[in-house]
Write an enzyme that holds these catalytic residues in place. Sequence first.
Site, PDB file in Angstrom:
ATOM      1  N   GLN A 186       0.995  -1.169   0.093  1.00  0.00           N
ATOM      2  CA  GLN A 186       0.006  -0.056   0.131  1.00  0.00           C
ATOM      3  C   GLN A 186       1.060   1.238   0.179  1.00  0.00           C
ATOM      4  OE1 GLN A 186      -1.909   0.619   3.798  1.00  0.00           O
ATOM      5  NE2 GLN A 186      -3.600   1.716   3.035  1.00  0.00           N
ATOM      6  N   GLY A 187       0.807   2.137  -0.901  1.00  0.00           N
ATOM      7  CA  GLY A 187       1.573   3.366  -0.876  1.00  0.00           C
ATOM      8  C   GLY A 187       0.705   4.591  -0.743  1.00  0.00           C
ATOM      9  N   SER A 237       0.848   6.488   2.606  1.00  0.00           N
ATOM     10  CA  SER A 237       1.510   7.614   3.472  1.00  0.00           C
ATOM     11  C   SER A 237       2.703   8.086   2.883  1.00  0.00           C
ATOM     12  CB  SER A 237       1.815   6.837   4.618  1.00  0.00           C
ATOM     13  OG  SER A 237       0.781   6.323   5.348  1.00  0.00           O
ATOM     14  N   GLU A 284      -9.259  -2.301   5.363  1.00  0.00           N
ATOM     15  CA  GLU A 284      -8.095  -2.284   6.388  1.00  0.00           C
ATOM     16  C   GLU A 284      -8.367  -2.493   7.778  1.00  0.00           C
ATOM     17  OE1 GLU A 284      -5.368   0.767   5.766  1.00  0.00           O
ATOM     18  OE2 GLU A 284      -3.645  -0.362   7.062  1.00  0.00           O
ATOM     19  N   GLU A 333      -4.602   8.789  18.541  1.00  0.00           N
ATOM     20  CA  GLU A 333      -5.135  10.136  18.748  1.00  0.00           C
ATOM     21  C   GLU A 333      -6.291  10.201  17.703  1.00  0.00           C
ATOM     22  OE1 GLU A 333      -1.952   9.587  18.645  1.00  0.00           O
ATOM     23  OE2 GLU A 333      -1.367  10.279  20.616  1.00  0.00           O
TER      24      GLU A 333
END
Length: 392
Positions: free
Chosen positions: A126-127, A129, A244, A377
């Site tokens: 998975q690309g 970020s 995911e 967070e």
Amino acid sequence: MDLTFTPEDQEFRERVREWVQKNLPEEWKDSIPRTQEEREIINRQWDKKLYEGGWAAIAWPKEYGGMGATLIQQLIFNEEMAMADAPEGLMHGKGMLGPTLFKFGTEEQKKKHLPPILRGDVVWCQGFSEPNAGSDLAALQTRAVIDGDHLVINGQKVWSTWGYLADWCFALVRTENTVPKHRGITYVMIDLKTPGVTVRPLDQITGVHDFCEIFFEDVRVPLENVVGEINRGWYVAMTTLTHERSTAYLGHPIRFRNQLERLADLARNTKRNGRPMSEDPVIRQKLARSFIEVESFKHIVYRTISSRVRGEEPGAEASMAKLYYSEMLQRMTELAMEIEGPYSQLVRNSKWALVEGDWQYQFLYARAATIAAGTSEVQRNILAEHILGLPR
Ligand SMILES: Cc1cc2nc3c(=O)[nH]c(=O)nc-3n(C[C@H](O)[C@H](O)[C@H](O)COP(=O)(O)OP(=O)(O)OC[C@H]3O[C@@H](n4cnc5c(N)ncnc54)[C@H](O)[C@@H]3O)c2cc1C
């Protein structure tokens, strides 16, 4: 919450159990401490074995080679795999890209990409970020410009799990800069052997390097590899991310339970001042807390599934499950370090390390759990807004 298993479900469970008992070699069991390379080989072989046995994709529709089974049967399958301590396989293709292509892919894309995923022939990563786009994913800057019937891609991705092993990458690229940031993103499948692609593994604190940076320098990708429409990739990506976050942890309660049994064994077998740590009242309290947490987590997972069986979309409950288990895992592995005492400083290749240093590895790896697939967070923000109704 109603999770009564029907007679068909029970029969399905028996079939899975019987198959896995016959087909899972003892030495492939997931709890055995091993190197990253060994783990990869076993995961790949296991994916192929599942395919040969007809178990490659439980919930995929039959028309795409899956079993077309229900979500409950997927849960049963994952539970049985966890109970047998089977490897989890390399999931990006099956778990994330596959369901995205069912919804947004063209017939050609489905015909080309789905069968090799099922057979375990092609590994995907998975690309999404980038160095400056993680929680705020829509800030991504990897640029793609249309040139004839190709996209020309320049930029950098980071944290791509299994990137160095992958043949292909599903990625998000920026195709428009002059509109609100979510609206200028395109979802594209990139063959990592294309000239201009460089994959660089990142050394991690655990001593392995399964996350990678991926650099793109004038990489030409055919427009036929775009999933969905140009500039509409954000909506495609949401489908990938939903998958995911929603089904990935169906077998986790049992895997954590297995891990806890091993933790209790560690306490029984580790002595301090001549007495097993399992007799220490504080350690006993903490072990009991961990057992309660794992049991609570199981019910969070069941609740999520129940709502999906009723036809509801996976929503904030998925965030609750992710937040809960990632922090629980950190507490559990911290307890392992406390039980090991001074031995906890010894890493895997030390001959004095307890249980081949496996708890150190788990402890260090667990630091990533509260970051991957959305940080704690960010999950708390989702819960605050969507469950508690607090203002943004
Ligand atoms: C084990 C692992 C595997 C991964 N695999 C992949 C992969 O295969 N492919 C891929 O594309 N990415 C992958 N990632 C990347 C992952 O999705 C990002 O690390 C994650 O989304 C956080 O982004 P970031 O690292 O840029 O941190 P940042 O977004 O920069 O966050 C930094 C800190 O700021 C806090 N923060 C950010 N925004 C807010 C906010 N709005 N409110 C409160 N706090 C905030 C965060 O919680 C965090 O503590 C992986 C990461 C890990 C750890």
